[in-house]
Design a protein around this motif. Sequence first.
Motif, PDB file in Angstrom:
ATOM      1  N   LYS A   1       0.815  -1.208   0.000  1.00 42.72           N
ATOM      2  CA  LYS A   1       0.000   0.000   0.000  1.00 42.72           C
ATOM      3  C   LYS A   1       0.855   1.269   0.000  1.00 42.72           C
ATOM      4  O   LYS A   1       1.832   1.371   0.749  1.00 42.72           O
ATOM      5  N   ARG A   2       0.486   2.222  -0.841  1.00 42.59           N
ATOM      6  CA  ARG A   2       1.137   3.538  -0.792  1.00 42.59           C
ATOM      7  C   ARG A   2       0.102   4.627  -1.061  1.00 42.59           C
ATOM      8  O   ARG A   2      -0.776   4.473  -1.908  1.00 42.59           O
ATOM      9  N   PHE A   3       0.232   5.695  -0.284  1.00 37.92           N
ATOM     10  CA  PHE A   3      -0.765   6.768  -0.324  1.00 37.92           C
ATOM     11  C   PHE A   3      -0.088   8.108  -0.583  1.00 37.92           C
ATOM     12  O   PHE A   3       1.037   8.346  -0.135  1.00 37.92           O
ATOM     13  N   THR A   4      -0.812   8.962  -1.289  1.00 37.67           N
ATOM     14  CA  THR A   4      -0.383  10.361  -1.436  1.00 37.67           C
ATOM     15  C   THR A   4      -1.292  11.211  -0.552  1.00 37.67           C
ATOM     16  O   THR A   4      -2.506  10.968  -0.488  1.00 37.67           O
ATOM     17  N   LEU A   5      -0.686  12.180   0.113  1.00 40.59           N
ATOM     18  CA  LEU A   5      -1.448  13.075   0.992  1.00 40.59           C
ATOM     19  C   LEU A   5      -1.581  14.434   0.302  1.00 40.59           C
ATOM     20  O   LEU A   5      -0.579  15.033  -0.096  1.00 40.59           O
ATOM     21  N   ILE A   6      -2.806  14.903   0.181  1.00 42.51           N
ATOM     22  CA  ILE A   6      -3.070  16.221  -0.403  1.00 42.51           C
ATOM     23  C   ILE A   6      -3.277  17.178   0.770  1.00 42.51           C
ATOM     24  O   ILE A   6      -4.253  17.057   1.513  1.00 42.51           O
ATOM     25  N   ALA A   7      -2.331  18.105   0.930  1.00 41.36           N
ATOM     26  CA  ALA A   7      -2.332  18.943   2.136  1.00 41.36           C
ATOM     27  C   ALA A   7      -2.416  20.427   1.763  1.00 41.36           C
ATOM     28  O   ALA A   7      -1.962  20.837   0.693  1.00 41.36           O
ATOM     29  N   PRO A   8      -2.960  21.239   2.659  1.00 40.67           N
ATOM     30  CA  PRO A   8      -2.962  22.692   2.402  1.00 40.67           C
ATOM     31  C   PRO A   8      -1.569  23.283   2.641  1.00 40.67           C
ATOM     32  O   PRO A   8      -0.800  22.749   3.454  1.00 40.67           O
ATOM     33  N   THR A   9      -1.246  24.390   1.973  1.00 44.55           N
ATOM     34  CA  THR A   9       0.090  24.984   2.117  1.00 44.55           C
ATOM     35  C   THR A   9       0.374  25.402   3.557  1.00 44.55           C
ATOM     36  O   THR A   9       1.529  25.519   3.948  1.00 44.55           O
ATOM     37  N   GLU A  10      -0.684  25.563   4.358  1.00 41.82           N
ATOM     38  CA  GLU A  10      -0.477  25.906   5.774  1.00 41.82           C
ATOM     39  C   GLU A  10       0.379  24.835   6.461  1.00 41.82           C
ATOM     40  O   GLU A  10       1.128  25.144   7.395  1.00 41.82           O
ATOM     41  N   CYS A  11       0.294  23.585   6.024  1.00 38.73           N
ATOM     42  CA  CYS A  11       1.108  22.506   6.621  1.00 38.73           C
ATOM     43  C   CYS A  11       2.591  22.691   6.283  1.00 38.73           C
ATOM     44  O   CYS A  11       3.471  22.348   7.066  1.00 38.73           O
TER      45      CYS A  11
END
Length: 447
Positions: free
Chosen positions: A323-333
């Motif tokens: 399993k591999r996942f991509t995380l879509i994060a806001p630029t605030e992170c």
Amino acid sequence: MSVFEVNFDGLVGPSHHYAGLSKGNIASQANAMAAANPKAAALQGLKKMKSLNEMGLVQGVLAPHLRPNIAILRSLGFTGTDAVIVERAWRESPEIVSKCFSASPMWTANAATVSPASDTQDGKTHFTAANLCRMFHRSYESKFTSQLLQRMFSNSDHFAHHDALPSGHFFGDEGAANHTRLAESHGEPGLEFFVYGETAFDANAPKPQNYPARQSKEASQAIARLHGLNSSNTVFAQQNPDVIDAGVFHNDVIAVGTSSLLFFHESAFLDSEKVIAEIKSKYQGDSFYALKVLNSEVSLEDAISTYLFNTQLLDQSAPGERKRFTLIAPTECQENSRVEQYLAKIVASDAPINEVKYFDLRESMKNGGGPACLRLRVVLSQAQIDSIQPRVILNENLYDDLVSWVNEHYRDRLSFEDLRDPQLMTELRDAAAALEPILGLQGIYQL
Ligand code: SUG
């Protein structure tokens, strides 16, 4: 048959503004009365949709609701022509006007709870529009949301629709923001994980003290019944009341999960160990991974201010592969060095998050809506996708049409005071009329 987790993102409506309408939502309160940029907000959202589409995901679009909601103003006793109604309401209570102009339906994670066909008793995909009854400005969304979902997912061989639950806080329901589906892969039978803020019928049960618990256990249980789920494929857990009081107004501000991964802060649930043990005992498969973030790694305060958990997890693994996942994060992170370093550490570790992509969603973030708030996940087979109205599925042409539509119809500045401008109502209606054919939803706004 291929099965996809399709993100239906809310197109940010042209009346997007900041009014501090959500008690318990820190960003909404902090940015009250700031000037908004509806054009930038919509384009930021569209850019995220396009990028996910380019990553190979099926990406859907949910239409904004028509604002202002004149019917609500009439029901509150304001009379006259539409322009006169807005002006009269403004003179008595600008706050009511703002609530009837709110673009809050953009946060489609709150539109409905969806149970895919492989989990339900009758083999159909079930939708229940959320009543959102805890916040007045959102409480009237469910009527149009139901109409929209029924119009888009109209094939009754595939889809079943339920009315929003009865109003009143006993059955407060905020939709998919408090619902996570875990499964080995999107097409396999899954475990539906419901997180509630309070047991409304029990006055002695733990509850937040300062801010409302927007989801009740009674509501989550009703949805599971309506959707034909059972005790072997559901887990109900209470959100930690202290985190609600710290500003975590939905579970998706402190936990996110998809397929085999649950990513959560240690303070998310009332009894994390018990919750994770129950998930493990009911989960079908070997890949379940509980990625717990300790307070010593990321503080609750940093998690809330950066929306680390209001991220989108995308399962990028091929069948049978690790399993591999991509995380879509806001630029605030990215801008918070502690959170950025934590994410860099996770990507370099053995945990299944292998990549982080950052997006500027500042306009939505300033009202407390991150990447995950902006999308409603609907797991669909290819046959189901083929049965829905094709213009709501993003491709390059639709993206271009939507960008041109936004550029033509949206203001780049909207302040609270601007809501009383009679010209604004005309602009909002013209924009709605022009959107119907773009999304193939002629007549949806009944203009
Ligand atoms: O319901 N904000 C929304 C944000 C919803 C975020 N959704 C999820 N976490 N899934 C809310 O609190 C603010 C509107 C204003 O203040 O103008 C607002 O409604």
